[in-house]
Design a protein around this motif. Structure first.
Motif, PDB file in Angstrom:
ATOM      1  N   ASN A 126       4.873  -4.153 -11.644  1.00  0.00           N
ATOM      2  CA  ASN A 126       4.220  -2.945 -11.138  1.00  0.00           C
ATOM      3  C   ASN A 126       3.872  -3.107  -9.671  1.00  0.00           C
ATOM      4  O   ASN A 126       3.561  -4.209  -9.202  1.00  0.00           O
ATOM      5  N   LEU A 127       3.896  -2.003  -8.975  1.00  0.00           N
ATOM      6  CA  LEU A 127       3.504  -1.964  -7.571  1.00  0.00           C
ATOM      7  C   LEU A 127       2.184  -1.219  -7.484  1.00  0.00           C
ATOM      8  O   LEU A 127       2.096  -0.052  -7.872  1.00  0.00           O
ATOM      9  N   LEU A 128       1.154  -1.898  -7.022  1.00  0.00           N
ATOM     10  CA  LEU A 128      -0.168  -1.285  -6.919  1.00  0.00           C
ATOM     11  C   LEU A 128      -0.357  -0.700  -5.522  1.00  0.00           C
ATOM     12  O   LEU A 128      -0.587  -1.429  -4.563  1.00  0.00           O
ATOM     13  N   VAL A 129      -0.254   0.613  -5.432  1.00  0.00           N
ATOM     14  CA  VAL A 129      -0.454   1.250  -4.130  1.00  0.00           C
ATOM     15  C   VAL A 129      -1.934   1.359  -3.802  1.00  0.00           C
ATOM     16  O   VAL A 129      -2.306   1.569  -2.647  1.00  0.00           O
ATOM     17  N   ASP A 130      -2.792   1.197  -4.815  1.00  0.00           N
ATOM     18  CA  ASP A 130      -4.230   1.244  -4.569  1.00  0.00           C
ATOM     19  C   ASP A 130      -4.726  -0.008  -3.854  1.00  0.00           C
ATOM     20  O   ASP A 130      -5.882  -0.057  -3.435  1.00  0.00           O
ATOM     21  N   SER A 131      -3.872  -1.013  -3.723  1.00  0.00           N
ATOM     22  CA  SER A 131      -4.272  -2.232  -3.026  1.00  0.00           C
ATOM     23  C   SER A 131      -4.389  -2.004  -1.519  1.00  0.00           C
ATOM     24  O   SER A 131      -4.977  -2.814  -0.814  1.00  0.00           O
ATOM     25  N   VAL A 132      -3.840  -0.906  -1.032  1.00  0.00           N
ATOM     26  CA  VAL A 132      -3.939  -0.570   0.392  1.00  0.00           C
ATOM     27  C   VAL A 132      -5.295   0.080   0.627  1.00  0.00           C
ATOM     28  O   VAL A 132      -5.627   1.091   0.009  1.00  0.00           O
ATOM     29  N   GLU A 133      -6.066  -0.507   1.509  1.00  0.00           N
ATOM     30  CA  GLU A 133      -7.384   0.042   1.821  1.00  0.00           C
ATOM     31  C   GLU A 133      -7.255   1.209   2.793  1.00  0.00           C
ATOM     32  O   GLU A 133      -6.308   1.296   3.566  1.00  0.00           O
ATOM     33  N   ASP A 134      -8.224   2.102   2.745  1.00  0.00           N
ATOM     34  CA  ASP A 134      -8.203   3.258   3.640  1.00  0.00           C
ATOM     35  C   ASP A 134      -8.320   2.851   5.103  1.00  0.00           C
ATOM     36  O   ASP A 134      -7.802   3.524   5.988  1.00  0.00           O
ATOM     37  N   SER A 135      -9.008   1.733   5.365  1.00  0.00           N
ATOM     38  CA  SER A 135      -9.184   1.286   6.752  1.00  0.00           C
ATOM     39  C   SER A 135      -7.868   0.798   7.353  1.00  0.00           C
ATOM     40  O   SER A 135      -7.691   0.816   8.566  1.00  0.00           O
ATOM     41  N   VAL A 136      -6.923   0.359   6.510  1.00  0.00           N
ATOM     42  CA  VAL A 136      -5.645  -0.148   6.988  1.00  0.00           C
ATOM     43  C   VAL A 136      -4.676   0.993   7.292  1.00  0.00           C
ATOM     44  O   VAL A 136      -3.817   0.882   8.157  1.00  0.00           O
ATOM     45  N   MET A 137      -4.840   2.103   6.583  1.00  0.00           N
ATOM     46  CA  MET A 137      -3.907   3.225   6.734  1.00  0.00           C
ATOM     47  C   MET A 137      -4.099   3.925   8.072  1.00  0.00           C
ATOM     48  O   MET A 137      -5.208   4.062   8.568  1.00  0.00           O
ATOM     49  N   LYS A 139      -3.454   7.388  10.545  1.00  0.00           N
ATOM     50  CA  LYS A 139      -3.650   8.814  10.330  1.00  0.00           C
ATOM     51  C   LYS A 139      -2.345   9.465   9.865  1.00  0.00           C
ATOM     52  O   LYS A 139      -1.301   9.294  10.476  1.00  0.00           O
ATOM     53  N   GLY A 140      -2.423  10.227   8.770  1.00  0.00           N
ATOM     54  CA  GLY A 140      -1.273  10.931   8.239  1.00  0.00           C
ATOM     55  C   GLY A 140      -0.289  10.061   7.485  1.00  0.00           C
ATOM     56  O   GLY A 140       0.801  10.500   7.152  1.00  0.00           O
ATOM     57  N   GLU A 141      -0.657   8.824   7.187  1.00  0.00           N
ATOM     58  CA  GLU A 141       0.246   7.889   6.515  1.00  0.00           C
ATOM     59  C   GLU A 141      -0.062   7.846   5.023  1.00  0.00           C
ATOM     60  O   GLU A 141      -1.217   7.824   4.625  1.00  0.00           O
ATOM     61  N   THR A 142       0.987   7.841   4.203  1.00  0.00           N
ATOM     62  CA  THR A 142       0.781   7.715   2.763  1.00  0.00           C
ATOM     63  C   THR A 142       0.577   6.241   2.416  1.00  0.00           C
ATOM     64  O   THR A 142       0.861   5.355   3.222  1.00  0.00           O
ATOM     65  N   ARG A 143       0.111   6.010   1.205  1.00  0.00           N
ATOM     66  CA  ARG A 143      -0.110   4.626   0.769  1.00  0.00           C
ATOM     67  C   ARG A 143       1.209   3.863   0.650  1.00  0.00           C
ATOM     68  O   ARG A 143       1.269   2.672   0.912  1.00  0.00           O
ATOM     69  N   TYR A 144       2.266   4.558   0.257  1.00  0.00           N
ATOM     70  CA  TYR A 144       3.568   3.904   0.142  1.00  0.00           C
ATOM     71  C   TYR A 144       4.101   3.477   1.510  1.00  0.00           C
ATOM     72  O   TYR A 144       4.614   2.373   1.670  1.00  0.00           O
ATOM     73  N   SER A 145       3.990   4.352   2.490  1.00  0.00           N
ATOM     74  CA  SER A 145       4.473   3.974   3.824  1.00  0.00           C
ATOM     75  C   SER A 145       3.581   2.893   4.432  1.00  0.00           C
ATOM     76  O   SER A 145       4.064   2.043   5.187  1.00  0.00           O
ATOM     77  N   ALA A 146       2.297   2.891   4.078  1.00  0.00           N
ATOM     78  CA  ALA A 146       1.403   1.824   4.541  1.00  0.00           C
ATOM     79  C   ALA A 146       1.805   0.487   3.920  1.00  0.00           C
ATOM     80  O   ALA A 146       1.780  -0.553   4.590  1.00  0.00           O
ATOM     81  N   LEU A 147       2.208   0.504   2.641  1.00  0.00           N
ATOM     82  CA  LEU A 147       2.681  -0.730   1.997  1.00  0.00           C
ATOM     83  C   LEU A 147       3.932  -1.256   2.679  1.00  0.00           C
ATOM     84  O   LEU A 147       4.058  -2.460   2.916  1.00  0.00           O
ATOM     85  N   ARG A 148       4.856  -0.364   3.008  1.00  0.00           N
ATOM     86  CA  ARG A 148       6.085  -0.794   3.689  1.00  0.00           C
ATOM     87  C   ARG A 148       5.767  -1.382   5.059  1.00  0.00           C
ATOM     88  O   ARG A 148       6.334  -2.402   5.452  1.00  0.00           O
ATOM     89  N   ARG A 149       4.852  -0.746   5.782  1.00  0.00           N
ATOM     90  CA  ARG A 149       4.478  -1.245   7.109  1.00  0.00           C
ATOM     91  C   ARG A 149       3.804  -2.608   6.990  1.00  0.00           C
ATOM     92  O   ARG A 149       4.104  -3.537   7.756  1.00  0.00           O
TER      93      ARG A 149
END
Length: 159
Positions: A126-137, A139-149
């Motif tokens: 499983n891939l947990l997209v909730d592991s990305v914190e809001d402070s890391v994201m 502006k305008g970025e989804t959690r999936y694109s934040a994981l890729r970055r």
């Protein structure tokens, strides 16, 4: 040893756009420097392959979730191999898990085999997209694109 060098040269030449570049590089560098250049280039190519695998892994888990299927290793492996057009192994999964340990969760499960009517062990990935914190994201970025970055950033800091 020569076979490994030949494989590295093949990978190196396959990704080069211009064949003349190889002649220029081989005439400028000494043989040991050229071997290091080939090794470093093949390392960078393998990191790019890992990035491609992570992108395909993320897409596969999303597709399987939408489809309602279990995200077992054989399902994900087949999907990644279709998307990436490369062989995906347990070793590649272990490398992805090493780079993003908090985002990739692997559980051992038992599945019923319809042919033999027995239970067989398998891995649920499983891939947990909730592991990305809001402070890391950003502006305008989804959690999936934040994981890729984040994966790309961690991959670059590990080399």
């Amino acid at each position: 040893r020569c076979n490994l060098l030949q494989l590295a040269l093949d990978d190196y030449n396959r990704y080069l756009e211009d064949a003349k570049f190889t002649l220029i590089i081989s005439s400028i560098f000494l043989p040991h420097q050229f071997c290091f250049l080939i090794w470093f280039t093949s390392l960078m190519i393998s990191y790019e392959i890992l990035c491609e695998f992570f992108n395909c892994f993320e897409s596969s888990t999303r597709l399987l979730r939408m489809k309602g299927s279990k995200a077992t290793f054989p399902n994900i492996c087949a999907s990644i191999q279709n998307l990436a057009e490369r062989r995906f192994t347990y070793g590649h999964l272990a490398q992805l898990k090493y780079i993003m340990p908090e985002a990739i969760v692997i559980n051992k499960i038992l599945l019923r085999d319809d042919k033999t009517c027995c239970m067989k062990p398998d891995l649920q990935v499983n891939l947990l997209v909730d592991s990305v914190e809001d402070s890391v994201m950003q502006k305008g970025e989804t959690r999936y694109s934040a994981l890729r970055r984040m994966f790309r950033q961690r991959k670059c800091t590990s080399c």
